[in-house]
Design a protein around this motif. Structure first.
Motif, PDB file in Angstrom:
ATOM      1  N   ALA B 354       0.822  -1.178  -0.063  1.00  0.00           N
ATOM      2  CA  ALA B 354       0.092   0.083   0.033  1.00  0.00           C
ATOM      3  C   ALA B 354       0.880   1.136   0.081  1.00  0.00           C
ATOM      4  N   VAL B 355       0.474   2.262  -0.752  1.00  0.00           N
ATOM      5  CA  VAL B 355       1.128   3.498  -0.682  1.00  0.00           C
ATOM      6  C   VAL B 355      -0.062   4.593  -0.887  1.00  0.00           C
ATOM      7  N   PRO B 356       0.073   5.940  -0.247  1.00  0.00           N
ATOM      8  CA  PRO B 356      -0.797   6.707  -0.392  1.00  0.00           C
ATOM      9  C   PRO B 356      -1.402   7.081  -1.650  1.00  0.00           C
ATOM     10  N   VAL B 357      -2.739   6.894  -1.946  1.00  0.00           N
ATOM     11  CA  VAL B 357      -3.493   6.878  -2.924  1.00  0.00           C
ATOM     12  C   VAL B 357      -3.181   7.676  -4.169  1.00  0.00           C
ATOM     13  N   HIS B 385      -6.582  -2.908  -4.770  1.00  0.00           N
ATOM     14  CA  HIS B 385      -7.748  -1.915  -4.551  1.00  0.00           C
ATOM     15  C   HIS B 385      -7.286  -0.392  -4.354  1.00  0.00           C
ATOM     16  N   ASP B 388      -8.062   2.352  -1.565  1.00  0.00           N
ATOM     17  CA  ASP B 388      -6.964   2.062  -0.463  1.00  0.00           C
ATOM     18  C   ASP B 388      -5.740   1.942  -0.643  1.00  0.00           C
ATOM     19  N   ASN B 390      -3.725   0.091  -2.151  1.00  0.00           N
ATOM     20  CA  ASN B 390      -3.496  -1.192  -2.138  1.00  0.00           C
ATOM     21  C   ASN B 390      -3.305  -1.984  -3.332  1.00  0.00           C
ATOM     22  N   SER B 427       3.325   0.481   2.968  1.00  0.00           N
ATOM     23  CA  SER B 427       3.413  -0.409   3.572  1.00  0.00           C
ATOM     24  C   SER B 427       3.512  -1.843   2.943  1.00  0.00           C
ATOM     25  N   ALA B 430       0.029  -4.700   3.180  1.00  0.00           N
ATOM     26  CA  ALA B 430      -1.179  -4.020   3.392  1.00  0.00           C
ATOM     27  C   ALA B 430      -2.091  -4.482   4.047  1.00  0.00           C
ATOM     28  N   GLU B 431      -2.549  -5.948   3.405  1.00  0.00           N
ATOM     29  CA  GLU B 431      -3.830  -6.686   4.039  1.00  0.00           C
ATOM     30  C   GLU B 431      -3.607  -8.049   4.143  1.00  0.00           C
TER      31      GLU B 431
END
Lengths: 473, 473
Positions: B354-357, B385, B388, B390, B427, B430-431
């Motif tokens: 994940a990174v900032p959108v 996603h 998110d 992600n 991150s 992320a999930e």
């Protein structure tokens, strides 16, 4: 009780922030040692006003080295004494107000990165200017600060749709008691890299470290808002209306406040400019807000649909939609004035409780009986956030009583009402926190397993016991 | 590596659950010691299948007394090996599947109280029957369990509107390593009574205790849903479309999936029944879902408004709304088949980032360069996603390569891609969690302050080190 802080140590603390930001004059420090309601009054030998995270880090490091208790403070608006030093004069107030930069607004990511001392109202206005909202809304928003909001896990009327301060926070920068800085200012909705350190500090009331900055969520500004004021016969009717509103509006239902008539009656009599929005009094009122991402028409349509269903099912005795922004403001002004309106009626014993939404009617009838048993003639004054199961359930003194005689019943009354809360698996502190006010009761009545875990957290992360001692745990 | 567990100790564990629920046969235990993808394979001397929280408590108490490592396991669908014993044969698997009662659905409070072993799909169906939804949706929902979902803080496609498992959880029942039970099954949206103990366990992957039950949030079922499939030229166009969709739909935007053409191409070629919803291929696709609390017409209207704006601004090259439920299912089936479609193309090196959108386009261009630098000819396969931030960002082997030769690049490739993630404050998990797969990298690359705090949490709450050793921290 902590010993006085040696003069040389005070000088060392003052040197970190510079003399102009270390307040030592008794008049200057007094406002940081007393809460606005006058419930708590303490003393502090110095108020430190650091200008950077690095200065906060040096302060905490020195505090750990010297065993000096530190009391972090934001806007000094807390209701449970969590932000105040005790009366020993041995606790130093760390005021975060100079850390007031909005570091970044990232519209694409939907985030704002703000320092602890940013005043909530300023953050809300900064979001507004970008066509976004930061939905945390509190009566004290003109002076409370983001750091304090997070430390207290603040709630308010919009939790229903947007969540509390915890839910609005994506990342934190925290100074630990050692002076180390935990830099977790990530703008991520999803991040499963290890234990959730962020939520250790949100709601910890400054007892584990000092929040110096945060990444917070922004939301699209609604395109339409409609506010309605309903009169109802019973809390059961209000609960049934809440079900209708939830089913009809879902996430567009941004407030659903339950208000007992006596609270409104006090506000009409004591606060100039208020008027009842209905033809005549009703036993209970609901203040409902719909926020539509579509349009003003859509918001109005939803509100009308809910009102119509409420009338048809015999739940709503009377009701009106705000015809204008001025009317909307008047509804909310009436709601916000309920707190101040209690004072002219004499002493008041207060509770900030939550129970499962389904149990609100039962709570009200049982708590009313409990209040009457403790003090026949005491007048229940009740209002709050029905959608969150959170009520401010207060008891005003019987007319003509001596204030002190009534306040002597505070612990007994608290216990009686909180016993009802506990029987319903509720919370004795829904949104105001524990602070100094509810610490003894928390320690005594929470499950021993939970208290033991909290004590271990405190001992693990603040072994020197310098962080806001005597608060929360 | 743990020593073998003495026979007498195994007998004592087995006696707690009864012989029929203590699996000791090697064939029976093997399925609990291997993950479905075949990445991890371990051994366990016994699989314990307790039938009550009290039995879990007795098991953990005995484990602490005897120093026996315990590996909690739900549906065994985790992707990072967090649910599996190591190869020593000295770790006991604790399977929660028999704790499968839905204890209560409280429609007025909007909650369901479910035990850890309830399969996600069953919980979703139970909510559906009451006209509510439980929004957590995962590819593995037919076999994954609520306890595992919470231990892993599961995400999925609906986090955008409803949050992840953490956000959906109001209360927990947890057995601590000592055998004590933390009963925090409260149905409260607001509760500020002390430190946040709940979030210590959500996402902790069973390393601090065993979740045995939870209170989860239910939401009103949408009255209308519309799904759209868009073709776009670049991730920047997708990001601009996401901004439009967020502004138009707000909380009604329940999914916004970004999919690279190659992923779809693999799915069209390898998974029978798939077909491209558009006239022809486009470099990128967006699968968007709108869920309206108002009506089907409203959902369609919003989706059309977003599509029109996307076309007019030149962001959308091609697009279609699902004309029917069958079409909607086909869109989602194509999306869900992207994972399986990678296998026929050979070995794959995977990332769950994940990174900032706002930084997604930059991540994609920089990560693509990093992949090419590590292995020229490797084929990026990417979907996830977008709302998110992600993405599942995978690299398939160059055609014709030996699988093992490519997989030998796993650590180098991971490092190169994750370096891009870290540079963007993102991150690396992320999930999917840390489990066994990412533990070494976590320890090496997270800020030392954070790692030290995690180690202290682990040492504080699991001093005997019996809870899922070798995972997460």
């Amino acid at each position: 009780m902590p010993a006085p802080v040696a003069e040389s140590v005070l000088d060392a603390f003052a040197a970190i922030v510079g003399p102009s930001h270390a307040l030592r004059d008794a008049d200057a420090t007094a406002v940081y040692a007393t809460d606005p309601r006058g419930l708590y009054s303490g003393r502090t030998p110095v108020v430190l006003r650091p200008g950077s995270t690095a200065e906060v880090a040096r302060i905490l490091k020195l505090a750990t080295e010297t065993g000096t208790p530190i009391v972090p403070q934001g806007g000094n608006t807390g209701l449970v004494g969590g932000q105040l030093p005790d009366g020993s004069g041995g606790e130093i107030v760390l005021s975060l107000g100079r850390l007031d930069r909005i570091r970044e607004i990232d519209l694409k990511s939907g985030t704002v990165t703000a320092e602890a001392g940013v005043v909530l109202q300023r953050l809300r206005e900064a979001a507004d200017r970008e066509g976004r909202i930061f939905p945390l809304a509190l009566g004290s928003q003109g002076s409370c600060q983001i750091g304090g909001n997070l430390a207290a896990n603040a709630g308010g009327a919009n939790v229903l749709a947007y969540g509390n301060a915890r839910d609005l926070c994506l990342g934190l920068e925290v100074v630990l008691p050692t002076g180390e800085v935990l830099d977790d200012l990530r703008k991520l909705r999803k991040d499963n890299t290890g234990y959730d350190l962020k939520n250790l500090f949100v709601g910890a009331e400054g007892t584990l470290g000092v929040i110096t900055a945060a990444v917070l969520r922004l939301f699209p500004a609604p395109k339409g808002r409609e506010t309605a004021w309903f009169g109802l016969a019973t809390p059961d009717d209000a609960l049934a209306l809440f079900e209708i509103a939830t089913a009809a509006a879902g996430g567009a239902l941004t407030a659903f406040e339950l208000i007992q008539h006596r609270a409104v009656d006090f506000a009409l009599r004591h606060i100039p400019g208020n008027r009842l929005p209905l033809e005549g009094p009703q036993p209970w009122y609901v203040l409902m807000e719909i926020s539509s991402g579509r349009s003003a028409d859509d918001a109005r349509g939803l509100a009308e649909e809910i009102a119509t269903a409420g009338f048809e099912r015999g739940l709503v005795a009377d009701g009106t939609l705000a015809g204008s922004l001025a009317q909307t403001d008047a509804f909310w002004r009436l709601r916000e004035s309920l707190v101040a309106a209690q004072k002219p009626e004499g002493a008041s014993i207060k509770h900030d409780i939550a129970v499962p939404v389904a149990d609100l009617p039962r709570f009200l009838s049982e708590a009313d009986r409990a209040v009457e048993a403790v003090c026949p003639g005491a007048r229940v004054v009740c209002f709050g956030h029905m959608g969150d199961g959170n009520l401010h359930y207060n008891a005003a003194q019987p007319p003509g009583w001596d204030e002190d005689a009534f306040l002597a019943l505070y612990p007994t009354m608290n216990r009686a009402v909180h016993d009802v809360v506990r029987a319903l698996s509720g919370s004795i502190s829904a949104e105001h926190g524990i602070g100094r006010m509810k610490r003894a009761e928390l320690l005594e009545t929470e499950p021993p397993v939970a208290i033991a875990m909290m004590r271990r957290l405190k001992a693990t992360f603040d072994p020197a016991g310098i962080m806001n001692p005597g608060k929360l745990i």
